[in-house]
Design a protein around this motif. Structure first.
Motif, PDB file in Angstrom:
ATOM      1  N   GLN A 143      19.995  -6.342  17.209  1.00 38.57           N
ATOM      2  CA  GLN A 143      20.196  -6.389  15.763  1.00 38.57           C
ATOM      3  C   GLN A 143      20.744  -7.751  15.337  1.00 38.57           C
ATOM      4  OE1 GLN A 143      21.174  -1.599  15.739  1.00 38.57           O
ATOM      5  NE2 GLN A 143      22.530  -2.951  14.594  1.00 38.57           N
ATOM      6  N   HIS A 178      21.064  -8.595  11.635  1.00 34.11           N
ATOM      7  CA  HIS A 178      21.393  -8.572  10.204  1.00 34.11           C
ATOM      8  C   HIS A 178      20.265  -9.158   9.356  1.00 34.11           C
ATOM      9  CE1 HIS A 178      25.555  -7.150  10.570  1.00 34.11           C
ATOM     10  NE2 HIS A 178      25.600  -7.873  11.670  1.00 34.11           N
ATOM     11  N   ASP A 211      16.084  -5.203  12.934  1.00 32.98           N
ATOM     12  CA  ASP A 211      17.114  -4.274  12.473  1.00 32.98           C
ATOM     13  C   ASP A 211      16.540  -2.938  12.041  1.00 32.98           C
ATOM     14  OD1 ASP A 211      20.004  -5.664  12.186  1.00 32.98           O
ATOM     15  OD2 ASP A 211      18.423  -7.147  11.930  1.00 32.98           O
ATOM     16  N   SER A 230      26.178   0.468  14.550  1.00 33.60           N
ATOM     17  CA  SER A 230      26.870  -0.019  13.356  1.00 33.60           C
ATOM     18  C   SER A 230      28.369   0.106  13.545  1.00 33.60           C
ATOM     19  CB  SER A 230      26.432   0.774  12.117  1.00 33.60           C
ATOM     20  OG  SER A 230      26.705   2.157  12.302  1.00 33.60           O
ATOM     21  N   CYS A 232      28.335  -1.227   8.681  1.00 33.47           N
ATOM     22  CA  CYS A 232      27.014  -1.213   8.051  1.00 33.47           C
ATOM     23  C   CYS A 232      26.455   0.212   8.029  1.00 33.47           C
ATOM     24  CB  CYS A 232      26.055  -2.129   8.807  1.00 33.47           C
ATOM     25  SG  CYS A 232      26.567  -3.867   8.840  1.00 33.47           S
ATOM     26  N   HIS A 285      19.230  -0.365  10.622  1.00 31.90           N
ATOM     27  CA  HIS A 285      20.592  -0.887  10.483  1.00 31.90           C
ATOM     28  C   HIS A 285      20.630  -1.695   9.194  1.00 31.90           C
ATOM     29  CE1 HIS A 285      23.061  -4.662  11.196  1.00 31.90           C
ATOM     30  NE2 HIS A 285      23.987  -3.726  11.182  1.00 31.90           N
ATOM     31  N   GLY A 297      23.127  -3.516   6.847  1.00 34.31           N
ATOM     32  CA  GLY A 297      24.331  -4.134   6.322  1.00 34.31           C
ATOM     33  C   GLY A 297      24.039  -4.745   4.965  1.00 34.31           C
ATOM     34  N   ARG A 346      23.468  -7.817   4.233  1.00 38.04           N
ATOM     35  CA  ARG A 346      22.387  -8.805   4.328  1.00 38.04           C
ATOM     36  C   ARG A 346      21.028  -8.116   4.389  1.00 38.04           C
ATOM     37  NH1 ARG A 346      26.668 -10.745   7.219  1.00 38.04           N
ATOM     38  NH2 ARG A 346      27.374 -12.875   6.773  1.00 38.04           N
TER      39      ARG A 346
END
Length: 260
Positions: free
Chosen positions: A55, A57, A78, A93, A96, A113, A115, A117
């Motif tokens: 991952q 982001h 991600d 996570s 996130c 995932h 977050g 971003r």
């Protein structure tokens, strides 16, 4: 209101969501640390192949078939999509949002995932787009957004909040303050005011839900877990709380269409 349930494995609890009941799945807690998906998959399905990524982001979403062999470095992404049954897709996570998606018609799944971003880059809508490219219909999708940091305790800078706000099509006059003002005026706003100049509180979970609603999913197709990683240290790691790089895992196993 969608129900969330605690399940037990190895004497410890993990969360499941009623929307995803047809699929073996789980949002695991810090109490399973440091076990990896290769071990945790046994809690969901004994015959599933483990799929995960490195991952970063971003907003890259890969199909399981596009992942490198196990003896090669993990692909940077991600999000993951299943391409056949009995694939266990995993994301990790520590504040996130872990997002698990199921297709009630095909049995296929996605794990994301998200977050701030990735959310600003619309990673969850991108995962839905890729599911649609595989033949999914919006009305057949269900989405569970797992434990993540809650908006009331997630203080961010104005530029972060504006970047996420623009993912909802909000531009205002183009400058960050205009975007934030437009977000705060919404009745279902994912922003809360903060006493610190240049700061606001951001609910990334809610933004992901709003993105899905903009795509055309009904609210009853999306559930947000009633747990905050920052405020529940007995259950969850939180990078914002401790600064330590520790994670909890979330996974879902694809099924045959005939099972639905």
């Amino acid at each position: 209101m969608t129900d969330w349930y605690w399940q037990t494995w190895q004497g410890q609890g993990f969360l499941t969501c009623d929307l995803l009941r047809p699929w073996p799945h789980g949002f695991f807690t810090r109490r399973f640390w440091p076990q990896a998906p290769e071990a945790l998959t046994a809690a969901l399905a004994s015959n599933a192949g483990v799929k995960r990524v490195k991952q970063v982001h971003g907003n890259r979403v890969l199909a399981a078939a596009d992942l490198p062999n196990s003896d090669q470095p993990r692909a940077e992404a991600d999000g993951l999509l299943s391409d056949r049954a009995h694939q266990a897709l995993w994301v990790c996570s520590a504040d996130c949002s872990p997002v698990l998606i199921g297709d009630r018609a095909t049995g296929r799944v996605s794990a994301v995932h998200a977050g701030w971003r990735g959310t600003a880059q619309a990673i969850v809508p991108l995962a839905v787009d890729k599911l649609q490219a595989q033949g999914s219909r919006l009305e057949d999708l269900v989405v569970a957004i797992g434990p993540a940091i809650a908006g009331e305790v997630y203080q961010v800078s104005a530029d972060v909040a504006a970047a996420v706000g623009r993912s909802l099509g909000i531009d205002g006059a183009g400058d960050d303050e205009s975007v934030i003002a437009a977000l705060l005026q919404r009745g279902d706003s994912a922003l809360l005011r903060d006493d610190t100049p240049g700061k606001v509180r951001l609910d990334v979970r809610r933004v992901n839900a709003m993105q899905l609603e903009q795509l055309g999913l009904d609210r009853d197709q999306v559930a947000i877990a009633p747990h905050c990683t920052f405020q529940e240290p007995e259950w969850f790691f939180s990078y914002r709380r401790t600064g330590e790089k520790q994670v909890q895992w979330s996974g879902i196993v694809s099924q045959d269409a005939a099972a639905f």
